[in-house]
Design a protein around this motif. Structure first.
Motif, PDB file in Angstrom:
ATOM      1  N   ALA A 132       5.601   5.748  -2.426  1.00  0.00           N
ATOM      2  CA  ALA A 132       5.572   5.060  -1.140  1.00  0.00           C
ATOM      3  C   ALA A 132       4.154   5.031  -0.568  1.00  0.00           C
TER       4      ALA A 132
ATOM      5  N   ILE B 190       9.847  -0.974  -0.878  1.00  0.00           N
ATOM      6  CA  ILE B 190       8.812  -0.959   0.148  1.00  0.00           C
ATOM      7  C   ILE B 190       8.813  -2.315   0.838  1.00  0.00           C
TER       8      ILE B 190
ATOM      9  N   ARG C  48       4.857  -0.799   7.508  1.00  0.00           N
ATOM     10  CA  ARG C  48       5.434  -0.807   6.163  1.00  0.00           C
ATOM     11  C   ARG C  48       6.220   0.486   5.955  1.00  0.00           C
TER      12      ARG C  48
ATOM     13  N   ALA D 196       2.957   2.496   2.385  1.00  0.00           N
ATOM     14  CA  ALA D 196       3.996   2.734   3.385  1.00  0.00           C
ATOM     15  C   ALA D 196       3.545   3.813   4.354  1.00  0.00           C
TER      16      ALA D 196
END
Length: 274
Positions: free
Chosen positions: A31, A228, A5, A36
């Motif tokens: 994030a 994302i 991710r 992520a």
């Protein structure tokens, strides 16, 4: 999850590192909250970009740039997040800075730096010193590479990264025309890898930031400052491109399959006979 991710940033860039740095850290936190593993920022994000925010390097507070960078590095370690950050990188005076992407690991270390190799005429004559090497790095078993903006016009760079085994090419830019997007989509499809484009909010009227798949289609396009998105090499949609087309093109480029089938025939060598 078999993929990875990533976060793709599309923030506004100012001429003040004391404004840009906190914005970078705010998006890093978002994030990380979204799970992520890597976040990518546009060209010139931290320092400001020459020709747009920066008219002369004397206006840049390099001490502030360095301090903000160190804070970003510390937060990367805290969040366990990889960061690819656009900024001018100062050299020893009177040498001009590089136009760079800092690759900051999830341990908070600068593990590499990509210096833009093909600068525009204005960049190379007034603002930047060129780099000369590609940069690749691995995160969670996925290989990434880096290019910057006007390098979109040099196809051999994109082919080079395919040969280096890159699965996702991080393209950070400050584009000036809408054809830029079409070129990026074509390179993704030709080389059968993902291209992640991080662009500033100032250029959103030309195209959005986003993740382009190995098919040349979008997996996601920016609708805000941060997108994302997952990329997964095992997804069924991408198998023909990743497991058939890309290996075949690699073999074809080596040329042996053609040399082994070369013929000796006057009708082949004579190009003017019907």
């Amino acid at each position: 999850m078999t993929g990875i991710r990533i976060g793709i940033a599309q923030p506004a860039i100012s001429d003040d590192a004391r404004v840009n740095g906190p914005k970078v850290r705010s998006l890093m936190k978002k994030a990380a909250a979204g799970k992520a593993r890597l976040i990518q920022f546009p060209e010139g994000m931290l320092s400001g970009y020459a020709k747009e925010q920066i008219a002369d390097w004397s206006q840049v507070d390099w001490a502030a740039v360095r301090d903000e960078l160190e804070q970003i590095m510390a937060l990367a370690a805290e969040l366990e997040l990889w960061v690819v950050l656009g900024s001018a990188h100062p050299l020893t005076p009177p040498n001009r800075p590089h136009n760079s992407l800092y690759v900051i690991s999830d341990q908070g270390q600068i593990v590499d730096r990509y210096d833009k190799r093909f600068c525009s005429h204005t960049e190379i004559t007034h603002f930047y010193s060129p780099g000369f090497e590609p940069v690749v790095f691995d995160v969670d078993g996925y290989r990434f590479g880096c290019v910057i903006c006007v390098e979109i016009n040099f196809p051999h760079l994109f082919t080079e990264y395919e040969r280096l085994g890159v699965e996702c090419l991080l393209l950070s830019a400050y584009p000036v025309d809408s054809i830029f997007e079409l070129k990026a989509r074509a390179y993704a499809a030709i080389n059968a890898y993902w291209i992640s484009m991080s662009l500033p909010a100032q250029t959103a009227d030309l195209m959005p930031s986003g993740l382009i798949t190995p098919l040349g289609t979008y997996a996601a396009q920016a609708e805000s400052e941060l997108t994302i998105v997952d990329l997964d090499r095992d997804a069924s949609d991408f198998q023909p491109a990743l497991t058939v087309a890309r290996p075949w093109r690699t073999t074809a480029l080596k040329g042996e399959i053609y040399r082994a089938r070369a013929v000796t025939d006057p009708r082949s060598t004579n190009h003017t006979t019907p």
